[in-house]
Motif scaffolding. Structure first.
Motif, PDB file in Angstrom:
ATOM      1  N   PHE A  65       0.829  -1.198   0.000  1.00 26.92           N
ATOM      2  CA  PHE A  65       0.000   0.000   0.000  1.00 26.92           C
ATOM      3  C   PHE A  65       0.872   1.261   0.000  1.00 26.92           C
ATOM      4  O   PHE A  65       1.983   1.287   0.531  1.00 26.92           O
ATOM      5  N   THR A  66       0.342   2.303  -0.613  1.00 27.80           N
ATOM      6  CA  THR A  66       1.024   3.591  -0.657  1.00 27.80           C
ATOM      7  C   THR A  66       1.315   4.084   0.761  1.00 27.80           C
ATOM      8  O   THR A  66       0.505   3.917   1.664  1.00 27.80           O
ATOM      9  N   LYS A  67       2.467   4.718   0.915  1.00 32.08           N
ATOM     10  CA  LYS A  67       2.890   5.169   2.243  1.00 32.08           C
ATOM     11  C   LYS A  67       3.826   6.358   2.102  1.00 32.08           C
ATOM     12  O   LYS A  67       4.269   6.711   1.000  1.00 32.08           O
ATOM     13  N   THR A  68       4.131   6.962   3.252  1.00 30.10           N
ATOM     14  CA  THR A  68       5.188   7.968   3.278  1.00 30.10           C
ATOM     15  C   THR A  68       6.535   7.255   3.361  1.00 30.10           C
ATOM     16  O   THR A  68       6.613   6.067   3.693  1.00 30.10           O
ATOM     17  N   LEU A  69       7.580   7.990   3.094  1.00 29.14           N
ATOM     18  CA  LEU A  69       8.912   7.394   3.137  1.00 29.14           C
ATOM     19  C   LEU A  69       9.265   6.930   4.537  1.00 29.14           C
ATOM     20  O   LEU A  69       9.862   5.863   4.721  1.00 29.14           O
ATOM     21  N   GLY A  70       8.877   7.701   5.533  1.00 30.61           N
ATOM     22  CA  GLY A  70       9.187   7.365   6.917  1.00 30.61           C
ATOM     23  C   GLY A  70      10.448   8.059   7.398  1.00 30.61           C
ATOM     24  O   GLY A  70      11.370   8.295   6.619  1.00 30.61           O
ATOM     25  N   HIS A  71      10.489   8.400   8.695  1.00 28.85           N
ATOM     26  CA  HIS A  71      11.658   9.091   9.220  1.00 28.85           C
ATOM     27  C   HIS A  71      11.688   9.030  10.742  1.00 28.85           C
ATOM     28  O   HIS A  71      10.719   8.626  11.394  1.00 28.85           O
ATOM     29  N   TYR A  72      12.829   9.436  11.288  1.00 23.87           N
ATOM     30  CA  TYR A  72      13.006   9.643  12.720  1.00 23.87           C
ATOM     31  C   TYR A  72      13.206  11.136  12.969  1.00 23.87           C
ATOM     32  O   TYR A  72      13.415  11.912  12.032  1.00 23.87           O
ATOM     33  N   HIS A  73      13.157  11.517  14.240  1.00 26.11           N
ATOM     34  CA  HIS A  73      13.442  12.892  14.643  1.00 26.11           C
ATOM     35  C   HIS A  73      14.715  12.915  15.483  1.00 26.11           C
ATOM     36  O   HIS A  73      14.957  11.988  16.268  1.00 26.11           O
ATOM     37  N   PRO A  74      15.510  13.954  15.353  1.00 27.07           N
ATOM     38  CA  PRO A  74      16.728  14.055  16.172  1.00 27.07           C
ATOM     39  C   PRO A  74      16.396  14.443  17.609  1.00 27.07           C
ATOM     40  O   PRO A  74      15.262  14.784  17.944  1.00 27.07           O
TER      41      PRO A  74
END
Length: 246
Positions: free
Chosen positions: A80-89
């Protein structure tokens, strides 16, 4: 062609995530090798929104940012379509990372949140999945990375409040070809590049009154009580506020 959003008395041009931007985080590599749609739009990010100049100045003065992301329904091959994804510093001078809060404006969203071992991002300590509908709130607490998935047949529109003083960290997600789980048509599949992945914990969205909002109220209206959002810029002072969220 530019994609724009009128918000209040302002028109904002979208930052566009293209299909080729998603390849590093996708499950179905064979589909990516075959597709000729690499330049197609995947989703749209409208950043730093405000309804008027006074609101924008208040948002900036409080080191915040209000965004809207629009994710059309679709598939990345079998995923399924999604965002790339990330963390926060981490907040400078602390060991606490910045949080973020989301609200679904239209459609439905599946939020995958994961906590990994510091300096060993392939060792996952916790995974939580929250399915949210229109009006629902989802808080990404300190210590968690996140991906948003549109597993529906309708366009997803969601808003977020976040501190404006940092840049998101994408490299660990790209290096491991996505988050710890992929959502496929037949359910979640583990990402084999992670060394350790615990079972998913399925949780509910936050109650609307978590931030003092009435049922169905748009969280942009917190511009009128902006001190309630200080947990986004100084999370180290609000650790009790985050307790029990996940």
């Amino acid at each position: 062609m530019e994609v724009t959003l009128k918000f209040g008395d302002k028109v904002t041009v979208a930052d566009v995530r293209k299909l080729h931007d998603m390849e590093d985080a996708a499950f179905d590599k064979e589909w990516f090798e075959r597709t000729d749609a690499r330049t197609e739009d995947m989703y749209y990010m409208f950043r730093d929104l405000a309804k008027n100049d006074a609101d924008l100045q208040a948002i900036k003065n409080n080191h915040l940012r209000y965004d809207i992301t629009v994710i059309p329904a679709g598939m990345l091959g079998s995923e399924f379509t999604k965002t790339l994804g990330h963390y926060h510093p981490q907040v400078p001078g602390t060991d606490v990372s910045y949080p973020e809060i989301y609200q679904v404006l239209e459609g439905s969203a599946t939020y995958l949140l994961q906590k990994v071992e510091h300096d060993n991002e392939d060792n996952v300590l916790d995974v939580a999945v929250i399915t949210a509908g229109k009006g629902d709130l989802v808080l990404v607490p300190p210590g968690y990375g996140h991906v948003t998935i549109n597993a529906s047949d309708k366009t997803l529109e969601m808003a977020n409040w976040v501190c404006r003083d940092f840049s998101s960290v994408y490299e660990p997600i790209k290096r491991l070809s996505g988050a710890s789980y992929f959502l496929l048509e037949d359910g979640f599949a583990k990402n084999p590049l992670y060394r350790n992945v615990p079972p998913i914990r399925y949780l509910k969205p936050l109650p609307s009154n978590y931030l003092g909002l009435s049922s169905g109220e748009n969280m942009y209206d917190l511009i009128n009580e902006i001190e309630k959002l200080r947990f986004l810029t100084s999370p180290q002072d609000f650790m009790g506020f985050f307790a029990g969220v996940l």
